[in-house]
Write a protein that holds these residues in place. Structure first.
Motif, mmCIF file in Angstrom:
data_model
loop_
_atom_site.group_PDB
_atom_site.id
_atom_site.type_symbol
_atom_site.label_atom_id
_atom_site.label_comp_id
_atom_site.label_asym_id
_atom_site.label_seq_id
_atom_site.Cartn_x
_atom_site.Cartn_y
_atom_site.Cartn_z
ATOM 1 N N UNK A 161 67.047 10.682 26.093
ATOM 2 C CA UNK A 161 67.248 9.260 25.834
ATOM 3 C C UNK A 161 65.979 8.627 25.263
ATOM 4 N N UNK A 162 65.439 7.595 25.904
ATOM 5 C CA UNK A 162 64.273 6.927 25.338
ATOM 6 C C UNK A 162 63.084 7.875 25.228
ATOM 7 N N UNK A 163 63.043 8.886 26.086
ATOM 8 C CA UNK A 163 61.925 9.840 26.089
ATOM 9 C C UNK A 163 62.127 10.978 25.085
ATOM 10 N N UNK A 164 63.183 10.899 24.278
ATOM 11 C CA UNK A 164 63.376 11.903 23.234
ATOM 12 C C UNK A 164 62.318 11.781 22.147
ATOM 13 N N UNK A 165 61.651 10.645 22.079
ATOM 14 C CA UNK A 165 60.535 10.425 21.160
ATOM 15 C C UNK A 165 59.246 10.794 21.898
ATOM 16 N N UNK A 166 58.491 11.778 21.428
ATOM 17 C CA UNK A 166 57.262 12.175 22.129
ATOM 18 C C UNK A 166 56.279 11.015 22.316
ATOM 19 N N UNK A 167 56.202 10.123 21.325
ATOM 20 C CA UNK A 167 55.277 8.998 21.440
ATOM 21 C C UNK A 167 55.675 8.051 22.561
ATOM 22 N N UNK A 168 56.973 7.815 22.711
ATOM 23 C CA UNK A 168 57.432 6.939 23.784
ATOM 24 C C UNK A 168 57.263 7.610 25.139
ATOM 25 N N UNK A 169 57.458 8.918 25.190
ATOM 26 C CA UNK A 169 57.192 9.642 26.439
ATOM 27 C C UNK A 169 55.738 9.454 26.852
ATOM 28 N N UNK A 170 54.828 9.624 25.884
ATOM 29 C CA UNK A 170 53.399 9.546 26.178
ATOM 30 C C UNK A 170 52.986 8.144 26.617
ATOM 31 N N UNK A 171 53.406 7.124 25.883
ATOM 32 C CA UNK A 171 52.952 5.770 26.191
ATOM 33 C C UNK A 171 53.535 5.270 27.507
ATOM 34 N N UNK A 172 54.778 5.645 27.828
ATOM 35 C CA UNK A 172 55.371 5.190 29.076
ATOM 36 C C UNK A 172 54.796 5.920 30.283
ATOM 37 N N UNK A 173 54.320 7.134 30.080
ATOM 38 C CA UNK A 173 53.645 7.845 31.168
ATOM 39 C C UNK A 173 52.190 7.391 31.297
ATOM 40 N N UNK A 174 51.584 6.981 30.185
ATOM 41 C CA UNK A 174 50.207 6.480 30.250
ATOM 42 C C UNK A 174 50.113 5.235 31.122
ATOM 43 N N UNK A 175 51.190 4.440 31.164
ATOM 44 C CA UNK A 175 51.243 3.252 32.012
ATOM 45 C C UNK A 175 51.045 3.615 33.480
ATOM 46 N N UNK A 176 51.586 4.752 33.869
ATOM 47 C CA UNK A 176 51.641 5.142 35.280
ATOM 48 C C UNK A 176 50.277 5.559 35.814
ATOM 49 N N UNK A 177 49.464 6.184 34.983
ATOM 50 C CA UNK A 177 48.228 6.809 35.468
ATOM 51 C C UNK A 177 47.279 5.803 36.131
ATOM 52 N N UNK A 178 46.941 4.665 35.513
ATOM 53 C CA UNK A 178 46.046 3.724 36.209
ATOM 54 C C UNK A 178 46.646 3.172 37.502
ATOM 55 N N UNK A 179 47.973 2.969 37.540
ATOM 56 C CA UNK A 179 48.598 2.485 38.766
ATOM 57 C C UNK A 179 48.475 3.522 39.880
ATOM 58 N N UNK A 180 48.766 4.771 39.545
ATOM 59 C CA UNK A 180 48.667 5.830 40.547
ATOM 60 C C UNK A 180 47.230 6.012 41.014
ATOM 61 N N UNK A 181 46.292 5.917 40.099
ATOM 62 C CA UNK A 181 44.883 6.057 40.463
ATOM 63 C C UNK A 181 44.439 4.893 41.353
ATOM 64 N N UNK A 182 44.978 3.689 41.103
ATOM 65 C CA UNK A 182 44.645 2.540 41.959
ATOM 66 C C UNK A 182 45.094 2.798 43.393
ATOM 67 N N UNK A 183 46.303 3.342 43.574
ATOM 68 C CA UNK A 183 46.768 3.707 44.917
ATOM 69 C C UNK A 183 45.900 4.821 45.496
ATOM 70 N N UNK A 184 45.557 5.769 44.655
ATOM 71 C CA UNK A 184 44.778 6.926 45.096
ATOM 72 C C UNK A 184 43.397 6.515 45.594
ATOM 73 N N UNK A 185 42.792 5.544 44.917
ATOM 74 C CA UNK A 185 41.444 5.108 45.278
ATOM 75 C C UNK A 185 41.439 4.117 46.434
ATOM 76 N N UNK A 186 42.597 3.588 46.783
ATOM 77 C CA UNK A 186 42.704 2.591 47.854
ATOM 78 C C UNK A 186 42.561 3.272 49.204
ATOM 79 N N UNK A 187 41.544 2.917 49.969
ATOM 80 C CA UNK A 187 41.276 3.627 51.218
ATOM 81 C C UNK A 187 42.364 3.398 52.263
ATOM 82 N N UNK A 188 43.122 2.287 52.147
ATOM 83 C CA UNK A 188 44.190 2.036 53.110
ATOM 84 C C UNK A 188 45.432 2.884 52.861
ATOM 85 N N UNK A 189 45.512 3.550 51.715
ATOM 86 C CA UNK A 189 46.681 4.367 51.415
ATOM 87 C C UNK A 189 46.767 5.566 52.356
ATOM 88 N N UNK A 190 47.964 5.834 52.833
ATOM 89 C CA UNK A 190 48.194 6.990 53.702
ATOM 90 C C UNK A 190 47.979 8.270 52.902
#
Length: 428
Positions: A161-190
């Motif tokens: 579907x929308x991820x059939x375009x490699x560029x859209x796959x890349x840009x939509x996954x790039x969004x996730x990385x800083x969010x996940x890293x923010x949770x990862x760096x948060x000391x209160x995270x389990x």
């Protein structure tokens, strides 16, 4: 009883539906479970969330929050798209584009009305991070099992579907990385949630590499640099960023770096030349119809009228801002810039908050990286864009509410500062 307690009790079902929609954007279950396709789950959950939010406000005579100039600009942008049917070179396509844009506008307004507490903001972002693992797995699996006949250009990974375009796959996954890293760096995270975020980051970066998207790579690099520079604990953030960069250098295939090197010799790259031709078309459209463009969604249909003779294949604009200029003119660009700039500015403003600043810094980095990606890819009809910008607007509204509470002396309960995705055991 504090303001946040009351907010948690409002729009509960709408919030759950909205969270499900955010997850469905990445999971795309109908693609791998065909029986779900007729249910149209994304439309169902987003429509349910918007409907319940609106019904509550009508039934209880509560005001609808339009998000100030930013939200009004988005409404004007959508209205202009709908009006452009009267001058479009392809009115039928414009009609479809305008209707889809109105749906996305409704999702944005639902977000800013429903996600009004730190806990809800964290849960929404957490749902996106968790669901992205499915997308990353799909892209990676396509690469590992694909053949030159099934991969884009013979070697670039994609999904469905929308991820059939490699560029859209890349840009939509790039969004996730800083969010996940923010949770990862948060000391209160389990530690369990940190492990999930670490997995999400790892597979997202691997999937981006396998798409061979130059724009996705640049956007991810910019996003992580901004996050590292703005994070309060600089040493830890720099170490996390360095670890990601080292992993990319060590494990990215040689062909990934070879494709990125072609930026310097773009004249021999068909993909890069497609962008050059698209930008030439935009320039000619702007000279001919500067104020209102050729109609929403009609860029490719106007291609034969404005393209140079050697550009026989019609492309998208490959730049969201140029796409807006071509389709809705400088008037449309003004509305879009007020909306996008306001959302980005809101995320950076919220970064200073003691309550949501840690997550707002991840959102601001994601937005910066996403907009960089959009300089190479023009996708106005992207649910990811409106959800990301909506979350940024929510972060700003929550931060301002906090400032108001503190100014009038409303106490903040200690437990409120830690959302469920930050380490508590009650996910909601």
């Amino acid at each position: 009883m504090v303001v946040s307690d009351n907010a948690e009790r409002r729009d509960v079902v709408a919030f759950y539906a909205l969270t499900a929609f955010a997850a469905l954007m990445y999971m795309v279950p109908q693609a791998w479970i065909p029986a779900l396709a007729p249910l149209r789950l994304a439309l169902l959950t987003s429509g349910l969330a918007a409907g319940l939010m609106a019904l509550r406000r009508v039934g209880r005579a509560e005001p609808l929050f339009f998000d100030g100039a930013r939200g009004l600009a988005l409404l004007a942008f959508s209205g202009l798209a709908l009006a452009s049917m009267t001058w479009s070179v392809n009115p039928e396509v414009t009609r479809y584009t305008a209707i889809e844009l109105l749906k996305l506008t409704a999702i944005y307004l639902t977000l800013v009305n429903v996600v009004t507490t730190p806990r809800r903001l964290a849960v929404m972002c957490g749902a996106v991070v968790l669901a992205s693992i499915v997308t990353s797995h799909g892209v990676i699996n396509t690469y590992l099992t694909g053949t030159p006949a099934t991969l884009v250009e013979g070697y670039r990974a994609h999904w469905v579907e929308v991820y059939a375009d490699p560029n859209r796959s890349a840009m939509n996954l790039a969004v996730v990385v800083p969010l996940a890293v923010a949770f990862l760096a948060r000391k209160e995270s389990h530690w369990v949630w940190r492990t999930v975020c670490a997995v999400a980051v790892t597979v997202a970066v691997v999937a981006i590499v396998f798409t061979f998207s130059r724009g996705g790579f640049i956007g991810l690099s910019v996003a992580m640099a901004i996050w590292a520079l703005r994070e309060q604990k600089k040493l830890r953030s720099v170490l996390i960023g360095a670890a990601l960069a080292l992993g990319l250098v060590l494990f990215a295939p040689k062909s990934f770096w070879q494709r990125n090197e072609t930026v310097a010799t773009f004249q021999q790259d068909a993909s890069a030349m497609g962008r050059v031709y698209a930008w030439q078309v935009t320039s000619r459209i702007s000279l001919d119809k500067p104020l209102l463009g050729v109609g929403a969604g009609s860029f490719r249909f106007a291609w034969p009228l404005y393209a140079p003779p050697e550009a026989t294949r019609a492309y998208v604009a490959h730049n969201v801002f140029l796409d807006v200029i071509g389709e809705l003119g400088w008037v449309g660009l003004l509305f879009f810039l007020v909306f996008a700039g306001g959302a980005a500015g809101g995320a950076f403003e919220a970064s200073r908050s003691t309550r949501v600043g840690w997550l707002a810094r991840g959102l601001s980095a994601s937005m910066a990286g996403y907009l960089i990606c959009q300089l190479f890819s023009g996708y106005i009809l992207s649910a990811h864009l409106y959800v990301l910008f909506g979350l940024a607007a929510c972060a700003q509204r929550i931060a301002r509410t906090q400032a108001v509470e503190e100014s009038v002396g409303i106490p903040v309960v200690k437990g409120q500062l830690s959302a469920s995705w930050e380490g508590s055991n009650n996910a909601a």
